[in-house]
Design a protein around this motif. Sequence first.
Motif, PDB file in Angstrom:
ATOM      1  N   MET A  11      10.806   3.972  -0.249  1.00 16.18           N
ATOM      2  CA  MET A  11       9.500   3.419  -0.006  1.00 16.18           C
ATOM      3  C   MET A  11       9.533   1.884   0.034  1.00 16.18           C
ATOM      4  SD  MET A  11       5.877   4.100  -1.935  1.00 16.18           S
ATOM      5  CE  MET A  11       5.986   3.163  -3.434  1.00 16.18           C
ATOM      6  N   GLU A  12      10.354   1.243  -0.807  1.00 19.89           N
ATOM      7  CA  GLU A  12      10.376  -0.218  -0.848  1.00 19.89           C
ATOM      8  C   GLU A  12      10.770  -0.862   0.476  1.00 19.89           C
ATOM      9  OE1 GLU A  12      12.433  -1.620  -4.309  1.00 19.89           O
ATOM     10  OE2 GLU A  12      10.719  -1.165  -5.595  1.00 19.89           O
ATOM     11  N   PRO A  13      11.795  -0.364   1.191  1.00 20.46           N
ATOM     12  CA  PRO A  13      12.100  -0.972   2.497  1.00 20.46           C
ATOM     13  C   PRO A  13      10.928  -0.876   3.481  1.00 20.46           C
ATOM     14  CG  PRO A  13      13.935   0.372   1.770  1.00 20.46           C
ATOM     15  CD  PRO A  13      12.807   0.634   0.818  1.00 20.46           C
ATOM     16  N   ALA A  14      10.211   0.240   3.449  1.00 21.34           N
ATOM     17  CA  ALA A  14       9.058   0.397   4.345  1.00 21.34           C
ATOM     18  C   ALA A  14       7.938  -0.569   3.960  1.00 21.34           C
ATOM     19  CB  ALA A  14       8.556   1.840   4.304  1.00 21.34           C
ATOM     20  N   ILE A  15       7.725  -0.757   2.669  1.00 22.94           N
ATOM     21  CA  ILE A  15       6.709  -1.712   2.216  1.00 22.94           C
ATOM     22  C   ILE A  15       7.116  -3.124   2.634  1.00 22.94           C
ATOM     23  CG2 ILE A  15       5.641  -2.775   0.182  1.00 22.94           C
ATOM     24  CD1 ILE A  15       5.878  -0.009  -1.184  1.00 22.94           C
ATOM     25  N   MET A  16       8.376  -3.446   2.450  1.00 24.06           N
ATOM     26  CA  MET A  16       8.877  -4.775   2.805  1.00 24.06           C
ATOM     27  C   MET A  16       8.665  -5.035   4.299  1.00 24.06           C
ATOM     28  SD  MET A  16      10.668  -7.454   1.508  1.00 24.06           S
ATOM     29  CE  MET A  16      11.681  -6.867   0.191  1.00 24.06           C
ATOM     30  N   ARG A  17       9.093  -4.104   5.114  1.00 18.60           N
ATOM     31  CA  ARG A  17       8.979  -4.251   6.575  1.00 18.60           C
ATOM     32  C   ARG A  17       7.506  -4.389   6.990  1.00 18.60           C
ATOM     33  NH1 ARG A  17      12.366  -0.733   7.428  1.00 18.60           N
ATOM     34  NH2 ARG A  17      11.008   1.064   7.302  1.00 18.60           N
ATOM     35  N   ALA A  18       6.661  -3.517   6.473  1.00 20.64           N
ATOM     36  CA  ALA A  18       5.237  -3.567   6.811  1.00 20.64           C
ATOM     37  C   ALA A  18       4.589  -4.853   6.291  1.00 20.64           C
ATOM     38  CB  ALA A  18       4.523  -2.343   6.239  1.00 20.64           C
ATOM     39  N   GLY A  19       4.992  -5.289   5.112  1.00 20.29           N
ATOM     40  CA  GLY A  19       4.449  -6.523   4.548  1.00 20.29           C
ATOM     41  C   GLY A  19       4.756  -7.737   5.407  1.00 20.29           C
ATOM     42  N   TRP A  20       6.009  -7.836   5.864  1.00 21.24           N
ATOM     43  CA  TRP A  20       6.381  -8.966   6.723  1.00 21.24           C
ATOM     44  C   TRP A  20       5.630  -8.907   8.051  1.00 21.24           C
ATOM     45  CZ3 TRP A  20       7.910 -12.847   4.313  1.00 21.24           C
ATOM     46  CH2 TRP A  20       8.854 -12.803   3.279  1.00 21.24           C
ATOM     47  N   GLU A  21       5.521  -7.705   8.608  1.00 16.04           N
ATOM     48  CA  GLU A  21       4.801  -7.559   9.878  1.00 16.04           C
ATOM     49  C   GLU A  21       3.355  -8.019   9.732  1.00 16.04           C
ATOM     50  OE1 GLU A  21       5.090  -3.434  10.937  1.00 16.04           O
ATOM     51  OE2 GLU A  21       7.226  -3.571  11.436  1.00 16.04           O
ATOM     52  N   LEU A  22       2.692  -7.530   8.693  1.00 14.28           N
ATOM     53  CA  LEU A  22       1.289  -7.889   8.487  1.00 14.28           C
ATOM     54  C   LEU A  22       1.107  -9.372   8.170  1.00 14.28           C
ATOM     55  CD1 LEU A  22      -0.088  -4.799   6.571  1.00 14.28           C
ATOM     56  CD2 LEU A  22      -0.872  -5.673   8.768  1.00 14.28           C
ATOM     57  N   LEU A  23       1.992  -9.912   7.386  1.00 15.11           N
ATOM     58  CA  LEU A  23       1.903 -11.336   7.067  1.00 15.11           C
ATOM     59  C   LEU A  23       2.044 -12.167   8.334  1.00 15.11           C
ATOM     60  CD1 LEU A  23       1.511 -13.222   4.663  1.00 15.11           C
ATOM     61  CD2 LEU A  23       3.977 -13.293   4.402  1.00 15.11           C
ATOM     62  N   ALA A  24       2.962 -11.780   9.197  1.00 17.90           N
ATOM     63  CA  ALA A  24       3.151 -12.501  10.459  1.00 17.90           C
ATOM     64  C   ALA A  24       1.937 -12.333  11.382  1.00 17.90           C
ATOM     65  CB  ALA A  24       4.414 -12.015  11.151  1.00 17.90           C
ATOM     66  N   GLU A  25       1.378 -11.148  11.422  1.00 18.09           N
ATOM     67  CA  GLU A  25       0.260 -10.862  12.327  1.00 18.09           C
ATOM     68  C   GLU A  25      -1.080 -11.391  11.816  1.00 18.09           C
ATOM     69  OE1 GLU A  25       0.045  -6.637  13.002  1.00 18.09           O
ATOM     70  OE2 GLU A  25       2.178  -6.555  13.516  1.00 18.09           O
ATOM     71  N   TYR A  62      -1.779 -14.515   5.235  1.00 13.57           N
ATOM     72  CA  TYR A  62      -1.953 -14.114   3.836  1.00 13.57           C
ATOM     73  C   TYR A  62      -3.358 -13.577   3.591  1.00 13.57           C
ATOM     74  CZ  TYR A  62      -1.982 -14.458  -1.263  1.00 13.57           C
ATOM     75  OH  TYR A  62      -2.091 -14.186  -2.601  1.00 13.57           O
ATOM     76  N   ALA A  63      -4.352 -14.288   4.094  1.00 18.94           N
ATOM     77  CA  ALA A  63      -5.743 -13.876   3.863  1.00 18.94           C
ATOM     78  C   ALA A  63      -6.045 -12.523   4.496  1.00 18.94           C
ATOM     79  CB  ALA A  63      -6.707 -14.929   4.393  1.00 18.94           C
ATOM     80  N   GLY A  64      -5.411 -12.219   5.618  1.00 18.08           N
ATOM     81  CA  GLY A  64      -5.690 -10.977   6.332  1.00 18.08           C
ATOM     82  C   GLY A  64      -4.828  -9.801   5.925  1.00 18.08           C
ATOM     83  N   LEU A  65      -3.904 -10.017   5.020  1.00 20.33           N
ATOM     84  CA  LEU A  65      -3.033  -8.930   4.581  1.00 20.33           C
ATOM     85  C   LEU A  65      -3.824  -8.016   3.644  1.00 20.33           C
ATOM     86  CD1 LEU A  65       0.653  -9.300   3.652  1.00 20.33           C
ATOM     87  CD2 LEU A  65      -0.807  -7.800   2.316  1.00 20.33           C
ATOM     88  N   ALA A  66      -4.016  -6.780   4.065  1.00 20.33           N
ATOM     89  CA  ALA A  66      -4.797  -5.817   3.276  1.00 20.33           C
ATOM     90  C   ALA A  66      -3.913  -4.648   2.845  1.00 20.33           C
ATOM     91  CB  ALA A  66      -5.981  -5.300   4.093  1.00 20.33           C
ATOM     92  N   PHE A  67      -4.067  -4.229   1.591  1.00 20.86           N
ATOM     93  CA  PHE A  67      -3.262  -3.125   1.066  1.00 20.86           C
ATOM     94  C   PHE A  67      -3.504  -1.825   1.830  1.00 20.86           C
ATOM     95  CE2 PHE A  67      -1.442  -3.993  -3.401  1.00 20.86           C
ATOM     96  CZ  PHE A  67      -0.960  -5.224  -2.983  1.00 20.86           C
ATOM     97  N   GLU A  68      -4.709  -1.622   2.301  1.00 22.56           N
ATOM     98  CA  GLU A  68      -5.008  -0.386   3.017  1.00 22.56           C
ATOM     99  C   GLU A  68      -4.139  -0.267   4.281  1.00 22.56           C
ATOM    100  OE1 GLU A  68      -8.859   1.696   5.042  1.00 22.56           O
ATOM    101  OE2 GLU A  68      -9.098   0.742   3.090  1.00 22.56           O
ATOM    102  N   GLU A  69      -4.095  -1.340   5.069  1.00 19.55           N
ATOM    103  CA  GLU A  69      -3.275  -1.323   6.287  1.00 19.55           C
ATOM    104  C   GLU A  69      -1.786  -1.322   5.931  1.00 19.55           C
ATOM    105  OE1 GLU A  69      -2.920  -3.469  10.647  1.00 19.55           O
ATOM    106  OE2 GLU A  69      -4.219  -4.368   9.123  1.00 19.55           O
ATOM    107  N   LEU A  70      -1.421  -2.039   4.895  1.00 17.24           N
ATOM    108  CA  LEU A  70      -0.027  -2.057   4.452  1.00 17.24           C
ATOM    109  C   LEU A  70       0.427  -0.648   4.071  1.00 17.24           C
ATOM    110  CD1 LEU A  70       2.541  -3.653   3.638  1.00 17.24           C
ATOM    111  CD2 LEU A  70       1.494  -3.933   1.394  1.00 17.24           C
ATOM    112  N   ALA A  71      -0.393   0.060   3.303  1.00 15.78           N
ATOM    113  CA  ALA A  71      -0.051   1.427   2.894  1.00 15.78           C
ATOM    114  C   ALA A  71       0.107   2.328   4.113  1.00 15.78           C
ATOM    115  CB  ALA A  71      -1.125   1.981   1.958  1.00 15.78           C
ATOM    116  N   GLU A  72      -0.798   2.189   5.060  1.00 14.88           N
ATOM    117  CA  GLU A  72      -0.732   3.010   6.271  1.00 14.88           C
ATOM    118  C   GLU A  72       0.565   2.751   7.034  1.00 14.88           C
ATOM    119  OE1 GLU A  72      -3.095   2.993  10.444  1.00 14.88           O
ATOM    120  OE2 GLU A  72      -4.352   3.092   8.634  1.00 14.88           O
ATOM    121  N   ARG A  73       0.901   1.483   7.218  1.00 14.61           N
ATOM    122  CA  ARG A  73       2.126   1.146   7.964  1.00 14.61           C
ATOM    123  C   ARG A  73       3.387   1.532   7.201  1.00 14.61           C
ATOM    124  NH1 ARG A  73       1.742  -4.467  11.329  1.00 14.61           N
ATOM    125  NH2 ARG A  73      -0.309  -4.121  12.235  1.00 14.61           N
ATOM    126  N   ALA A  74       3.329   1.437   5.889  1.00 14.99           N
ATOM    127  CA  ALA A  74       4.507   1.744   5.076  1.00 14.99           C
ATOM    128  C   ALA A  74       4.668   3.240   4.823  1.00 14.99           C
ATOM    129  CB  ALA A  74       4.433   1.000   3.749  1.00 14.99           C
TER     130      ALA A  74
END
Length: 184
Positions: A1-15, A18-30
């Motif tokens: 699970m951690e690699p998927a969270i890491m990958r999704a976190g970087w994607e969301l942070l880039a897209e 920081y302000a727009g990074l939401a756990f709901e979308e992160l969980a979905e992507r991860a």
Amino acid sequence: MEPAIMRAGWELLAERGYAGLAFEELAERAGCSRPALYRRFANKRELIIWMLDNAARDTDPALPEHVPPRTVLIENLWAFVRHLGGPAGVATPELAQARRRDSELSAALDALYERERQPYLLALSRALKDALPAADISALVDNMVGAVLFRAGLQGQTLKLAQVEQIVDQALVAGRAMTRKARR
């Protein structure tokens, strides 16, 4: 699970930043649940620090003991270039802005930076035979790291190893000049 969270976190942070990074979308992507994220991270600040810490560890050089200080400096600075060339590099400008708005994020990033700069401080002090005060060594380290951060992290330049060696050598020359001046 951690690699998927890491990958999704970087994607969301880039897209989204920081302000727009939401756990709901992160969980979905991860591919995990939001409660699973909150069991692991109390908030997105903890998530970001975990992501940066792991990204830094992935590029840290594994050096044997008794490596010359110049080599330690070059290898660590080169690892930082690789770190900035990865997902963390995309996040660097955004996190620089976010830290202005979030004092706790700023403090956490400062603590991470202090830990990451220890090999530089030790190697530079050793290279200069402990002849300079800690504040001067710290300033020289900041100059080296800052040069790489500016070029690779903010300007997006692709640095070559020879450029990293030049940055280290400039710091060593400056440190030696400061040492000679202090002895007068």
